[in-house]
Enzyme design. Structure first.
Site, PDB file in Angstrom:
ATOM      1  N   ASP A  95      19.103   7.136  22.221  1.00 10.63           N
ATOM      2  CA  ASP A  95      20.252   6.821  23.075  1.00 10.63           C
ATOM      3  C   ASP A  95      20.047   5.510  23.839  1.00 10.63           C
ATOM      4  O   ASP A  95      18.939   5.197  24.251  1.00 10.63           O
ATOM      5  CB  ASP A  95      20.471   7.975  24.067  1.00 10.63           C
ATOM      6  CG  ASP A  95      21.801   7.857  24.781  1.00 10.63           C
ATOM      7  OD1 ASP A  95      22.721   7.210  24.248  1.00 10.63           O
ATOM      8  OD2 ASP A  95      21.930   8.409  25.892  1.00 10.63           O
ATOM      9  N   HIS A 150      22.697  -1.637  18.292  1.00  8.88           N
ATOM     10  CA  HIS A 150      22.354  -0.772  17.152  1.00  8.88           C
ATOM     11  C   HIS A 150      21.360  -1.481  16.224  1.00  8.88           C
ATOM     12  O   HIS A 150      20.461  -0.858  15.687  1.00  8.88           O
ATOM     13  CB  HIS A 150      23.614  -0.378  16.385  1.00  8.88           C
ATOM     14  CG  HIS A 150      24.558   0.469  17.203  1.00  8.88           C
ATOM     15  ND1 HIS A 150      24.119   1.517  17.975  1.00  8.88           N
ATOM     16  CD2 HIS A 150      25.906   0.424  17.375  1.00  8.88           C
ATOM     17  CE1 HIS A 150      25.147   2.073  18.588  1.00  8.88           C
ATOM     18  NE2 HIS A 150      26.249   1.426  18.248  1.00  8.88           N
ATOM     19  N   LEU A 157       5.250  10.909   5.284  1.00 11.23           N
ATOM     20  CA  LEU A 157       6.114  11.271   6.415  1.00 11.23           C
ATOM     21  C   LEU A 157       7.507  11.547   5.871  1.00 11.23           C
ATOM     22  O   LEU A 157       8.006  10.801   5.025  1.00 11.23           O
ATOM     23  CB  LEU A 157       6.204  10.102   7.409  1.00 11.23           C
ATOM     24  CG  LEU A 157       7.272  10.233   8.510  1.00 11.23           C
ATOM     25  CD1 LEU A 157       6.853  11.254   9.560  1.00 11.23           C
ATOM     26  CD2 LEU A 157       7.533   8.888   9.193  1.00 11.23           C
TER      27      LEU A 157
HETATM   28  C1  FPP Z   1      23.365   6.081  20.644  1.00 10.73           C
HETATM   29  O1  FPP Z   1      23.355   5.016  21.567  1.00 10.73           O
HETATM   30  C2  FPP Z   1      23.017   5.575  19.318  1.00 10.73           C
HETATM   31  C3  FPP Z   1      23.788   5.695  18.200  1.00 10.73           C
HETATM   32  C4  FPP Z   1      25.075   6.365  18.213  1.00 10.73           C
HETATM   33  C5  FPP Z   1      23.384   5.081  16.938  1.00 10.73           C
HETATM   34  C6  FPP Z   1      21.916   5.113  16.649  1.00 10.73           C
HETATM   35  C7  FPP Z   1      21.597   4.158  15.574  1.00 10.73           C
HETATM   36  C8  FPP Z   1      20.448   3.451  15.456  1.00 10.73           C
HETATM   37  C9  FPP Z   1      19.314   3.566  16.375  1.00 10.73           C
HETATM   38  C10 FPP Z   1      20.243   2.478  14.351  1.00 10.73           C
HETATM   39  C11 FPP Z   1      19.800   3.123  13.068  1.00 10.73           C
HETATM   40  C12 FPP Z   1      21.008   3.574  12.420  1.00 10.73           C
HETATM   41  C13 FPP Z   1      21.163   3.905  11.134  1.00 10.73           C
HETATM   42  C14 FPP Z   1      22.523   4.163  10.694  1.00 10.73           C
HETATM   43  C15 FPP Z   1      20.069   4.015  10.173  1.00 10.73           C
HETATM   44  P1  FPP Z   1      24.728   4.568  22.237  1.00 10.73           P
HETATM   45  O2  FPP Z   1      25.334   3.491  21.404  1.00 10.73           O
HETATM   46  O3  FPP Z   1      25.579   5.762  22.473  1.00 10.73           O
HETATM   47  O4  FPP Z   1      24.233   3.948  23.573  1.00 10.73           O
HETATM   48  P2  FPP Z   1      25.006   3.974  24.958  1.00 10.73           P
HETATM   49  O5  FPP Z   1      24.910   5.382  25.462  1.00 10.73           O
HETATM   50  O6  FPP Z   1      24.214   3.024  25.777  1.00 10.73           O
HETATM   51  O7  FPP Z   1      26.404   3.507  24.727  1.00 10.73           O
END
Ligand code: FPP
Length: 245
Positions: A24, A41, A135
């Site tokens: 997150d 992301h 893994l």
């Molecule tokens: C939540 O943070 C994160 C996500 C919804 C996406 C997670 C994706 C990655 C870490 C990249 C790898 C992805 C793939 C598809 C392989 P948020 O965007 O909700 O953060 P915020 O709460 O600060 O808005």
């Protein structure tokens, strides 16, 4: 060393077999830098690659990450498309290195609504790494804990499984995580104290560690902190400690 000392040493070396991560804070990380959320992301993907390496280094067998939830479709179209494409990128550009490390990729979730290009890339990545054993990287994609339980219930009903045969073990075999041991440790970044519909059935006895950094800032020191917090917990599974029996 006295008995207490031995116990503490053992716990210190107690590496979780399965770590599940709620990655997150990508959006906030980007916004703090005046960048579009998608840049967060991309940075998050880099952290994911590093986390895979740390898991391999420490002997973790399963890493399950929440990459796209059933609720994430509500985000703006360009962010959804970016995440769909990031998945393709991971399955194409990163696959060589993941394969070389012996990482087996599995995807948990309902891929039906996922665009065909992303589905096809997932199919190829999963197939290419199917024989790896170092893994297992389980990517929860269009995944929701409630949806997982519901799809299991629907399949159990449609297969006409007799009620007496529905046990915790047989039920687990209908979940997306079939054959995967339950997570020992759940790490959530960005300091939020929520489970957000992640692996609801599977984390019944997992230890939870909240890291107070945004996912792109999660580093080796934070990973080690989470492992040592896990190592110092007493897992009782509803029972009593050995010394209280
Ligand atoms: C939540 O943070 C994160 C996500 C919804 C996406 C997670 C994706 C990655 C870490 C990249 C790898 C992805 C793939 C598809 C392989 P948020 O965007 O909700 O953060 P915020 O709460 O600060 O808005």
């Amino acid at each position: 060393m006295n008995q207490m000392g031995t116990e503490q040493t053992d716990r210190k070396h107690n590496i979780p077999r399965h770590i599940a991560v709620i990655m997150d804070g990508n959006g906030r990380w980007a916004q703090k830098r005046g960048l579009p959320r998608t840049a967060g992301h991309r940075a998050g993907m880099k952290t994911l690659k590093q986390t895979v390496r740390w898991c391999v280094d420490t002997g973790v067998e399963h890493l399950t990450v929440y990459a796209f939830s059933t609720e994430n479709w509500k985000r703006p179209g360009d962010e959804v498309s970016f995440l769909m494409n990031l998945m393709i990128e991971m399955m194409k550009r990163e696959i060589e290195e993941l394969d070389r490390k012996g990482v087996k990729i599995c995807v948990l979730g309902d891929l039906e609504p996922v665009p065909e290009g992303t589905r096809e890339a997932i199919r190829q990545g999963v197939e290419r790494t199917a024989g790896n054993t170092t893994l297992q990287l389980n990517i929860a994609f269009n995944y929701g804990g409630r949806q997982d339980i519901l799809q299991a219930v629907r399949r159990i009903a449609s297969e006409g499984v007799p009620p007496a045969e529905i046990t915790e073990e047989t039920f687990g075999n209908f979940l997306y995580t079939e054959g995967i041991p339950d997570p020992d440790l759940v790490i959530r970044t960005s300091g939020e104290l929520r489970i957000s519909n992640f692996l609801l059935w599977q984390i019944a006895y997992a230890e939870i560690v909240i890291a107070d950094v945004l996912w792109p800032d999660f580093d080796r020191a934070e990973f080690d902190r989470a492992l040592s917090a896990y190592g110092s917990r007493r897992r009782r599974y509803g029972g009593l400690d050995d010394d209280n029996r």
